[in-house]
Write an enzyme that holds these catalytic residues in place. Structure first.
Site, PDB file in Angstrom:
ATOM      1  CB  CYS A   1      -0.957  -0.049   1.177  1.00  0.00           C
ATOM      2  SG  CYS A   1      -2.405   0.977   0.938  1.00  0.00           S
TER       3      CYS A   1
ATOM      4  NE  ARG B   1      -9.114   5.193   3.620  1.00  0.00           N
ATOM      5  CZ  ARG B   1      -7.885   5.652   3.389  1.00  0.00           C
ATOM      6  NH1 ARG B   1      -7.722   6.935   3.113  1.00  0.00           N
ATOM      7  NH2 ARG B   1      -6.829   4.854   3.402  1.00  0.00           N
TER       8      ARG B   1
ATOM      9  CG  HIS C   1      -3.003  -2.983   4.494  1.00  0.00           C
ATOM     10  ND1 HIS C   1      -1.797  -2.536   4.991  1.00  0.00           N
ATOM     11  CD2 HIS C   1      -3.543  -1.949   3.819  1.00  0.00           C
ATOM     12  CE1 HIS C   1      -1.626  -1.266   4.631  1.00  0.00           C
ATOM     13  NE2 HIS C   1      -2.664  -0.889   3.931  1.00  0.00           N
TER      14      HIS C   1
END
Ligand code: GLN
Length: 248
Positions: free
Chosen positions: A94, A128, A194
């Protein structure tokens, strides 16, 4: 045999348990009788990245990415570029992945000029991209299916000098538009995954370890492990959100 692993910016790029990737890399080496020597490289400290066989950079918020900029441009950017060109294996997650591109511009217009070792750029968006997701790695990157978790505002666009790590099966990936996820250049791997990424994706973890062992020792295969628990977790997550929309 041993691998030298450098964990860059563990103090600021440490979102969503990404240090679990370091733990998994070390365990899967140790279970095969291979030593793993981990060097932590926080902001302000120096290390010879040329001695690393594998470099890990986790994810972080926009603020943390701006905090490390000065440290990065005091020489670590050149060392990272040299290591990448020399075929060192990188796993970057990320924000750590975005950092290897040309720049990251936040939704508010704050621009971070990054390293440019990967031919890509990232622009923050109002909404997001968050949630469980999955993707299939390109054959050149092992071809395994990866399950993960993403949370980023940045939409990453790949240039011609870099290939996608994989293709989105469900979720957003690089930008929620072109169906790509992550990037690969030489032995540099970037992904939005993640979670940490590696415990539930043993095949991809072993692929990364093999690229580093192959470069250092010419190793062509790893002894198999009993991955039943890991595969069970992987398959459960894949089934749980396989119905999820593919935003790619
Ligand atoms: N700050 C970056 C973004 O929002 C990276 C986020 C992260 O590392 N999870 O896109």
């Amino acid at each position: 045999m041993e691998l030298n692993i450098c964990h860059m910016y563990p103090d600021v790029l440490n979102l969503y348990g990404d240090r679990g990737d370091i733990i998994t890399l070390c365990r899967r080496l140790n279970w095969r009788g291979i030593d793993a020597n981990v060097t932590r490289l926080p902001i302000g400290e120096k290390a010879d990245l040329g001695k690393a066989d594998l470099i890990f950079i986790g994810g972080g918020q926009d603020f943390e990415q701006q905090v490390l900029l000065e440290d990065l441009h005091r020489g670590k950017d050149r060392e990272i570029r040299d290591a990448a060109e020399d075929g060192v294996t990188f796993l970057t997650i990320c924000g750590g992945y975005q950092m290897l591109g040309s720049y990251y511009e936040t939704f508010e217009g704050q621009r971070c000029d990054f390293i440019g070792v990967l031919d890509l750029y990232t622009v923050g968006s109002k909404d997001r991209m968050i949630g469980n997701y999955s993707f299939t790695c390109e054959e050149e990157s092992g071809g395994s299916t990866v399950v993960g978790f993403e949370n980023h505002s940045g939409r990453t666009m790949l240039g011609s000098g870099v290939r996608p790590l994989g293709r989105v099966l469900s979720g957003y990936g690089n930008n929620g538009k072109d169906g790509t996820e992550g990037a690969r250049y030489k032995n540099v791997f970037g992904t939005y995954s993640h979670g940490p990424l590696l415990p539930k994706n043993p095949a991809f973890c072993d692929f990364l370890l093999l690229t580093a062992l192959q470069r250092k020792y010419g190793t062509t295969e790893l002894a198999p492990l009993d991955d039943a628990p890991e595969i069970s977790a992987h398959d459960e997550m894949l089934a749980r959100f396989s119905h999820q929309k593919n935003h790619g």
